[in-house]
Design a protein around this motif. Sequence first.
Motif, PDB file in Angstrom:
ATOM      1  N   ASP A  32       0.813  -1.217   0.000  1.00  0.00           N
ATOM      2  CA  ASP A  32       0.000   0.000   0.000  1.00  0.00           C
ATOM      3  C   ASP A  32       0.851   1.274   0.000  1.00  0.00           C
ATOM      4  O   ASP A  32       0.528   2.235  -0.682  1.00  0.00           O
ATOM      5  CB  ASP A  32      -0.944   0.028   1.207  1.00  0.00           C
ATOM      6  N   GLU A  33       1.919   1.260   0.794  1.00  0.00           N
ATOM      7  CA  GLU A  33       2.765   2.449   0.911  1.00  0.00           C
ATOM      8  C   GLU A  33       3.957   2.418  -0.047  1.00  0.00           C
ATOM      9  O   GLU A  33       4.694   3.392  -0.150  1.00  0.00           O
ATOM     10  CB  GLU A  33       3.249   2.594   2.349  1.00  0.00           C
ATOM     11  N   ASP A  34       4.163   1.270  -0.706  1.00  0.00           N
ATOM     12  CA  ASP A  34       5.232   1.090  -1.689  1.00  0.00           C
ATOM     13  C   ASP A  34       6.626   1.342  -1.103  1.00  0.00           C
ATOM     14  O   ASP A  34       7.507   1.894  -1.763  1.00  0.00           O
ATOM     15  CB  ASP A  34       4.988   1.982  -2.907  1.00  0.00           C
ATOM     16  N   LEU A  35       6.813   0.942   0.158  1.00  0.00           N
ATOM     17  CA  LEU A  35       8.133   1.062   0.786  1.00  0.00           C
ATOM     18  C   LEU A  35       9.025  -0.082   0.316  1.00  0.00           C
ATOM     19  O   LEU A  35       8.557  -1.177   0.007  1.00  0.00           O
ATOM     20  CB  LEU A  35       8.018   1.032   2.304  1.00  0.00           C
ATOM     21  N   SER A  36      10.324   0.155   0.298  1.00  0.00           N
ATOM     22  CA  SER A  36      11.278  -0.879  -0.089  1.00  0.00           C
ATOM     23  C   SER A  36      11.508  -1.833   1.083  1.00  0.00           C
ATOM     24  O   SER A  36      11.166  -1.526   2.238  1.00  0.00           O
ATOM     25  CB  SER A  36      12.614  -0.246  -0.492  1.00  0.00           C
ATOM     26  N   LEU A  37      12.120  -2.965   0.781  1.00  0.00           N
ATOM     27  CA  LEU A  37      12.454  -3.922   1.843  1.00  0.00           C
ATOM     28  C   LEU A  37      13.380  -3.262   2.867  1.00  0.00           C
ATOM     29  O   LEU A  37      13.222  -3.474   4.077  1.00  0.00           O
ATOM     30  CB  LEU A  37      13.130  -5.165   1.254  1.00  0.00           C
ATOM     31  N   ALA A  38      14.314  -2.453   2.397  1.00  0.00           N
ATOM     32  CA  ALA A  38      15.255  -1.774   3.304  1.00  0.00           C
ATOM     33  C   ALA A  38      14.523  -0.797   4.220  1.00  0.00           C
ATOM     34  O   ALA A  38      14.811  -0.737   5.430  1.00  0.00           O
ATOM     35  CB  ALA A  38      16.326  -1.047   2.493  1.00  0.00           C
ATOM     36  N   GLU A  39      13.581  -0.049   3.665  1.00  0.00           N
ATOM     37  CA  GLU A  39      12.822   0.908   4.484  1.00  0.00           C
ATOM     38  C   GLU A  39      11.990   0.188   5.535  1.00  0.00           C
ATOM     39  O   GLU A  39      11.935   0.604   6.696  1.00  0.00           O
ATOM     40  CB  GLU A  39      11.916   1.759   3.595  1.00  0.00           C
ATOM     41  N   ILE A  40      11.360  -0.903   5.131  1.00  0.00           N
ATOM     42  CA  ILE A  40      10.538  -1.666   6.082  1.00  0.00           C
ATOM     43  C   ILE A  40      11.420  -2.294   7.146  1.00  0.00           C
ATOM     44  O   ILE A  40      11.071  -2.273   8.337  1.00  0.00           O
ATOM     45  CB  ILE A  40       9.706  -2.746   5.351  1.00  0.00           C
ATOM     46  N   SER A  41      12.562  -2.834   6.744  1.00  0.00           N
ATOM     47  CA  SER A  41      13.448  -3.475   7.724  1.00  0.00           C
ATOM     48  C   SER A  41      13.928  -2.460   8.751  1.00  0.00           C
ATOM     49  O   SER A  41      14.011  -2.768   9.942  1.00  0.00           O
ATOM     50  CB  SER A  41      14.630  -4.161   7.038  1.00  0.00           C
ATOM     51  N   GLU A  42      14.201  -1.250   8.308  1.00  0.00           N
ATOM     52  CA  GLU A  42      14.624  -0.195   9.234  1.00  0.00           C
ATOM     53  C   GLU A  42      13.483   0.168  10.190  1.00  0.00           C
ATOM     54  O   GLU A  42      13.684   0.279  11.391  1.00  0.00           O
ATOM     55  CB  GLU A  42      15.069   1.040   8.451  1.00  0.00           C
ATOM     56  N   ASN A  43      12.281   0.324   9.650  1.00  0.00           N
ATOM     57  CA  ASN A  43      11.117   0.679  10.473  1.00  0.00           C
ATOM     58  C   ASN A  43      10.772  -0.401  11.482  1.00  0.00           C
ATOM     59  O   ASN A  43      10.364  -0.107  12.602  1.00  0.00           O
ATOM     60  CB  ASN A  43       9.890   0.950   9.592  1.00  0.00           C
ATOM     61  N   GLU A  44      10.914  -1.661  11.081  1.00  0.00           N
ATOM     62  CA  GLU A  44      10.533  -2.780  11.936  1.00  0.00           C
ATOM     63  C   GLU A  44      11.676  -3.291  12.810  1.00  0.00           C
ATOM     64  O   GLU A  44      11.453  -4.100  13.712  1.00  0.00           O
ATOM     65  CB  GLU A  44       9.997  -3.948  11.081  1.00  0.00           C
ATOM     66  N   GLY A  45      12.891  -2.858  12.520  1.00  0.00           N
ATOM     67  CA  GLY A  45      14.043  -3.313  13.290  1.00  0.00           C
ATOM     68  C   GLY A  45      14.392  -4.769  13.033  1.00  0.00           C
ATOM     69  O   GLY A  45      14.829  -5.485  13.938  1.00  0.00           O
ATOM     70  N   ILE A  46      14.180  -5.208  11.782  1.00  0.00           N
ATOM     71  CA  ILE A  46      14.507  -6.583  11.389  1.00  0.00           C
ATOM     72  C   ILE A  46      15.296  -6.535  10.082  1.00  0.00           C
ATOM     73  O   ILE A  46      15.397  -5.485   9.446  1.00  0.00           O
ATOM     74  CB  ILE A  46      13.230  -7.450  11.217  1.00  0.00           C
ATOM     75  N   THR A  47      15.836  -7.666   9.675  1.00  0.00           N
ATOM     76  CA  THR A  47      16.626  -7.708   8.448  1.00  0.00           C
ATOM     77  C   THR A  47      15.726  -7.659   7.214  1.00  0.00           C
ATOM     78  O   THR A  47      14.530  -7.969   7.291  1.00  0.00           O
ATOM     79  CB  THR A  47      17.472  -8.992   8.379  1.00  0.00           C
ATOM     80  N   ARG A  48      16.353  -7.300   6.080  1.00  0.00           N
ATOM     81  CA  ARG A  48      15.622  -7.301   4.812  1.00  0.00           C
ATOM     82  C   ARG A  48      15.119  -8.716   4.511  1.00  0.00           C
ATOM     83  O   ARG A  48      14.025  -8.882   3.993  1.00  0.00           O
ATOM     84  CB  ARG A  48      16.518  -6.818   3.672  1.00  0.00           C
ATOM     85  N   GLN A  49      15.924  -9.722   4.835  1.00  0.00           N
ATOM     86  CA  GLN A  49      15.511 -11.104   4.585  1.00  0.00           C
ATOM     87  C   GLN A  49      14.295 -11.469   5.431  1.00  0.00           C
ATOM     88  O   GLN A  49      13.382 -12.143   4.961  1.00  0.00           O
ATOM     89  CB  GLN A  49      16.667 -12.083   4.879  1.00  0.00           C
ATOM     90  N   ALA A  50      14.251 -10.988   6.663  1.00  0.00           N
ATOM     91  CA  ALA A  50      13.092 -11.248   7.527  1.00  0.00           C
ATOM     92  C   ALA A  50      11.843 -10.568   6.969  1.00  0.00           C
ATOM     93  O   ALA A  50      10.744 -11.128   7.032  1.00  0.00           O
ATOM     94  CB  ALA A  50      13.372 -10.772   8.949  1.00  0.00           C
ATOM     95  N   VAL A  51      12.016  -9.382   6.405  1.00  0.00           N
ATOM     96  CA  VAL A  51      10.885  -8.692   5.778  1.00  0.00           C
ATOM     97  C   VAL A  51      10.384  -9.500   4.589  1.00  0.00           C
ATOM     98  O   VAL A  51       9.180  -9.747   4.449  1.00  0.00           O
ATOM     99  CB  VAL A  51      11.282  -7.260   5.320  1.00  0.00           C
ATOM    100  N   LEU A  52      11.306  -9.933   3.742  1.00  0.00           N
ATOM    101  CA  LEU A  52      10.934 -10.719   2.568  1.00  0.00           C
ATOM    102  C   LEU A  52      10.244 -12.016   2.970  1.00  0.00           C
ATOM    103  O   LEU A  52       9.212 -12.387   2.389  1.00  0.00           O
ATOM    104  CB  LEU A  52      12.166 -11.003   1.711  1.00  0.00           C
ATOM    105  N   ASP A  53      10.776 -12.693   3.966  1.00  0.00           N
ATOM    106  CA  ASP A  53      10.158 -13.935   4.451  1.00  0.00           C
ATOM    107  C   ASP A  53       8.748 -13.675   4.977  1.00  0.00           C
ATOM    108  O   ASP A  53       7.832 -14.451   4.718  1.00  0.00           O
ATOM    109  CB  ASP A  53      11.004 -14.583   5.555  1.00  0.00           C
ATOM    110  N   SER A  54       8.579 -12.592   5.699  1.00  0.00           N
ATOM    111  CA  SER A  54       7.265 -12.239   6.240  1.00  0.00           C
ATOM    112  C   SER A  54       6.274 -11.947   5.117  1.00  0.00           C
ATOM    113  O   SER A  54       5.116 -12.378   5.165  1.00  0.00           O
ATOM    114  CB  SER A  54       7.382 -11.034   7.170  1.00  0.00           C
ATOM    115  N   ILE A  55       6.724 -11.236   4.090  1.00  0.00           N
ATOM    116  CA  ILE A  55       5.866 -10.934   2.940  1.00  0.00           C
ATOM    117  C   ILE A  55       5.447 -12.226   2.248  1.00  0.00           C
ATOM    118  O   ILE A  55       4.271 -12.412   1.912  1.00  0.00           O
ATOM    119  CB  ILE A  55       6.570  -9.975   1.962  1.00  0.00           C
ATOM    120  N   LYS A  56       6.393 -13.120   2.047  1.00  0.00           N
ATOM    121  CA  LYS A  56       6.086 -14.396   1.384  1.00  0.00           C
ATOM    122  C   LYS A  56       5.097 -15.227   2.199  1.00  0.00           C
ATOM    123  O   LYS A  56       4.132 -15.770   1.658  1.00  0.00           O
ATOM    124  CB  LYS A  56       7.369 -15.197   1.136  1.00  0.00           C
ATOM    125  N   ARG A  57       5.332 -15.342   3.509  1.00  0.00           N
ATOM    126  CA  ARG A  57       4.431 -16.132   4.363  1.00  0.00           C
ATOM    127  C   ARG A  57       3.040 -15.512   4.427  1.00  0.00           C
ATOM    128  O   ARG A  57       2.023 -16.208   4.317  1.00  0.00           O
ATOM    129  CB  ARG A  57       5.010 -16.268   5.773  1.00  0.00           C
TER     130      ARG A  57
END
Length: 103
Positions: A32-57
Amino acid sequence: MTEKDLMVGALNDVYGEFLSSKQRRIISAYYDEDLSLAEISENEGITRQAVLDSIKRASAKLNNLEKKYGYLKTFLALKDLSEKAKSGEKNAVKDILKIIDNL
């Protein structure tokens, strides 16, 4: 955005309550907000890979819910038929009533 991306965003609108609050935030931020994996990882305090895994799941869960229940498909069909009914297509109202009867 691709049609598939838009579909995941719409599925999140319909079935998002079945995700964890963190998954909902990540899916919303990504689609919805079109944020990058890096931006989300920074906001959530997790790695880019964790963001990607969460999106996939989360995407897989949303797609499985749609396959099981089909609420988004039904909504989109009703929306399309509503437009047809407004333009005077007589069978559209019958088709709308069929869908409603099957709910």
